[in-house]
Design an enzyme around this catalytic site. Structure first.
Site, PDB file in Angstrom:
ATOM      1  N   VAL A   1       7.145  72.791  54.292  1.00  9.85           N
ATOM      2  CA  VAL A   1       7.031  74.199  54.689  1.00  9.85           C
ATOM      3  C   VAL A   1       6.036  74.348  55.833  1.00  9.85           C
ATOM      4  O   VAL A   1       4.876  73.935  55.708  1.00  9.85           O
ATOM      5  CB  VAL A   1       6.575  75.084  53.494  1.00  9.85           C
ATOM      6  CG1 VAL A   1       6.483  76.543  53.925  1.00  9.85           C
ATOM      7  CG2 VAL A   1       7.508  74.933  52.308  1.00  9.85           C
TER       8      VAL A   1
ATOM      9  N   LYS B   1      12.426  77.291  52.984  1.00 11.51           N
ATOM     10  CA  LYS B   1      10.959  77.283  52.958  1.00 11.51           C
ATOM     11  C   LYS B   1      10.434  78.504  52.211  1.00 11.51           C
ATOM     12  O   LYS B   1       9.480  78.415  51.440  1.00 11.51           O
ATOM     13  CB  LYS B   1      10.426  77.250  54.387  1.00 11.51           C
ATOM     14  CG  LYS B   1      10.762  75.940  55.110  1.00 11.51           C
ATOM     15  CD  LYS B   1      10.519  76.044  56.596  1.00 11.51           C
ATOM     16  CE  LYS B   1      10.850  74.740  57.310  1.00 11.51           C
ATOM     17  NZ  LYS B   1      10.885  74.877  58.761  1.00 11.51           N
TER      18      LYS B   1
ATOM     19  N   VAL C   1       9.884  62.037  62.136  1.00 10.51           N
ATOM     20  CA  VAL C   1       8.695  62.152  61.266  1.00 10.51           C
ATOM     21  C   VAL C   1       8.290  60.795  60.710  1.00 10.51           C
ATOM     22  O   VAL C   1       7.105  60.415  60.756  1.00 10.51           O
ATOM     23  CB  VAL C   1       8.958  63.164  60.121  1.00 10.51           C
ATOM     24  CG1 VAL C   1       7.726  63.295  59.240  1.00 10.51           C
ATOM     25  CG2 VAL C   1       9.352  64.521  60.686  1.00 10.51           C
TER      26      VAL C   1
ATOM     27  N   LYS D   1      12.769  70.321  52.434  1.00  8.81           N
ATOM     28  CA  LYS D   1      12.777  71.692  51.893  1.00  8.81           C
ATOM     29  C   LYS D   1      14.116  72.065  51.271  1.00  8.81           C
ATOM     30  O   LYS D   1      14.176  72.748  50.249  1.00  8.81           O
ATOM     31  CB  LYS D   1      12.389  72.704  52.970  1.00  8.81           C
ATOM     32  CG  LYS D   1      13.204  72.635  54.258  1.00  8.81           C
ATOM     33  CD  LYS D   1      12.477  71.898  55.345  1.00  8.81           C
ATOM     34  CE  LYS D   1      13.448  71.441  56.419  1.00  8.81           C
ATOM     35  NZ  LYS D   1      12.821  71.064  57.665  1.00  8.81           N
TER      36      LYS D   1
ATOM     37  N   GLU E   1       3.858  69.086  51.162  1.00  5.75           N
ATOM     38  CA  GLU E   1       3.218  69.925  52.196  1.00  5.75           C
ATOM     39  C   GLU E   1       4.057  69.998  53.467  1.00  5.75           C
ATOM     40  O   GLU E   1       4.144  71.048  54.108  1.00  5.75           O
ATOM     41  CB  GLU E   1       1.825  69.357  52.506  1.00  5.75           C
ATOM     42  CG  GLU E   1       0.967  70.244  53.363  1.00  5.75           C
ATOM     43  CD  GLU E   1       0.609  71.552  52.679  1.00  5.75           C
ATOM     44  OE1 GLU E   1       1.218  72.556  53.060  1.00  5.75           O
ATOM     45  OE2 GLU E   1      -0.250  71.570  51.781  1.00  5.75           O
TER      46      GLU E   1
HETATM   47  N1  HSE Z   1      13.897  72.463  62.078  1.00  3.45           N
HETATM   48  C1  HSE Z   1      12.637  72.817  61.523  1.00  3.45           C
HETATM   49  C2  HSE Z   1      11.977  73.877  62.420  1.00  3.45           C
HETATM   50  C3  HSE Z   1      11.780  71.582  61.417  1.00  3.45           C
HETATM   51  O1  HSE Z   1      12.457  74.088  63.532  1.00  3.45           O
HETATM   52  O2  HSE Z   1      11.012  74.493  61.998  1.00  3.45           O
HETATM   53  C4  HSE Z   1      10.577  71.750  60.557  1.00  3.45           C
HETATM   54  O3  HSE Z   1      10.906  72.100  59.254  1.00  3.45           O
END
Ligand code: HSE
Length: 438
Positions: free
Chosen positions: A134, A207, A15, A107, A131
């Site tokens: 989640v 989340k 990211v 999260k 943001e």
């Molecule tokens: N590991 C998480 C997923 C990454 O697969 O959704 C995003 O939060």
């Protein structure tokens, strides 16, 4: 504060690298949209010399995120390290104490420390934006915090983990094993560094805890979530579900009940014709049931560098706007000091249909004893199906799937305890809850 908004990024994984690359590619557009120049000026990561697809030489380098967090070089601290405690948590606190706005995708950390951090941010008049924490790129936090402030929410549920949805879709569509699908999800950069967080439902629970607080104005309460992951879902379950007109999805659900808020995460049978069943692969979806709007469904990319970076860049935009006019609201929509206590509604009160798959010994009286146990607990059966025998099945056994009408969780648990006691089961029963959907 300097005229340009100066950003420091801690964590240069999938990211962090995507945020830097997108800033580089879109700097003119972002400056126009932000209304003021925004510059990434400093970064921090564990290993400076690691091979990355971005050039970090033009940024001030900090070996420690805590040092970056308190640096006078920055106005905004972006935390993309991950982890519930440790340096991510320390660095966010330090950044807020030093008067820096914070953006985080973390999260796990917010589920545990969100209220405390929100209090700190609000007391200092700073933004703590999350943001990206989640549902990846889906702007659901903004919708809950701002757009729906006039609506009362009765239920919020969704597919919140891209890795799990990717695995379940691949198993269904490609007939691949669970392990193969997980490996693919890891290679694509969807999974957490410890993928058990994904497949055992913890990531979805983190989340969901944040969504619940935003939706119902309650203190974040991850410890009150019933959590069940997808690691025991087999191809047999997926095929059987398909024959019966269902798909299996890992859902996070929070419902307002007469007794409190019920939060649960578990594999769920959703009718193949429902909208949520069409959400495939790494896509996430969040459904919000409100008094004024009926059901609102947001769906989009739930994991991966670009999707998550999109949410981080949007959060920075909000800070850039507040940088110009100094106006912003509380972190969780409700001021952190005014969040109501979380009152738990036990998941045992959940009422709905159930898919129950039983491996049983092939002998006289088994069907009758199953039916008896169901009847004793007032469980009405919608269908009983005997699965065709497959090669891998042990001799002298068969698989039976029961689909129940709406019934209470406690009744199902009692019936299964009695069935187990009767000694007809070859292995542990598989129960998947069926959710009511439009
Ligand atoms: N590991 C998480 C997923 C990454 O697969 O959704 C995003 O939060």
């Amino acid at each position: 504060m300097s005229e340009a908004l100066r950003i420091g990024i801690a964590g240069l994984g999938t990211v962090g690298s995507a945020v830097i690359r997108l800033f580089d590619e879109k700097v003119e557009m972002l400056t126009r949209q932000y209304g003021c120049p925004v510059q990434i000026v400093a970064v921090s990561a564990r290993n400076r010399s690691r091979e990355r697809n971005i050039n970090v030489n033009s940024f001030i380098w900090y070996d420690s995120p805590e040092e970056l967090a308190v640096s006078a070089d920055i106005d905004v601290f972006v935390e993309l390290i991950g982890g519930e405690t440790g340096s991510a948590c320390r660095a966010i606190k330090l950044a807020l104490e030093a008067g820096h706005h914070v953006v985080t995708a973390n999260k796990a950390l917010l589920a545990r420390h969100g209220v405390e951090l929100a209090q700190l941010a609000e007391s200092k008049g700073l933004l703590l934006n999350f943001e990206a924490a989640v549902a990846g790129g889906i702007p659901v936090i903004k919708v809950l915090r701002e757009s729906l402030s006039g609506s009362s929410i009765s239920r919020i549920y969704g597919i919140l983990n891209g890795t799990c949805n990717y695995i379940l879709t691949q198993m269904e569509e490609e007939g691949l094993s669970f392990e193969e699908c997980l490996k693919n999800a890891q290679a694509l950069g969807y999974a957490e560094s410890d993928p058990t967080f994904d497949i055992e439902g913890n990531d979805t629970a983190h989340k969901l805890a944040l969504l619940t607080s935003l939706a119902f104005g309650t203190i974040i309460s991850p410890e009150n979530i019933y959590v069940e992951g997808i690691s025991n879902i087999s191809l047999a379950d997926i095929r059987m579900a398909d024959e019966l007109g269902y798909r299996i999805k890992l859902l996070g659900v929070a419902v307002k009940t007469d007794t409190g808020i019920e939060q649960r995460v578990h594999p769920t049978m959703v009718p193949t014709s429902s909208v949520i069943a069409q959400v495939k692969g790494v896509t996430n979806a969040v459904a919000i049931e409100t008094d004024l709007l009926g059901e609102l469904l947001l769906s989009g990319a739930g994991a991966g560098g670009n999707a998550t970076a999109s949410a981080v860049i949007g959060d920075i935009a909000d800070i850039a706007k507040s940088h110009l006019c100094f106006q912003h609201g509380p972190v969780f929509g409700t001021p952190a000091n005014a969040l109501k206590p979380y009152i738990k509604a036990a998941v045992r009160f959940h009422a709905g249909g159930y898919f129950i798959r039983l491996g049983v010994y092939d002998r006289t009286g088994v069907f009758a004893s199953l039916a008896k146990r169901m009847a004793e607990n007032d469980i009405l059966l919608k269908s009983i199906v005997q699965q065709p025998v497959v090669e891998t099945q042990a001799q002298g056994t068969k698989t039976i799937v029961l689909i129940t009408h709406q019934t209470a969780e406690a009744a199902v648990r009692r019936a299964l305890a009695a069935i187990t006691q009767d000694g007809n089961l070859v292995d542990k029963a598989q129960i998947i809850r069926i959710e009511r959907f439009s």
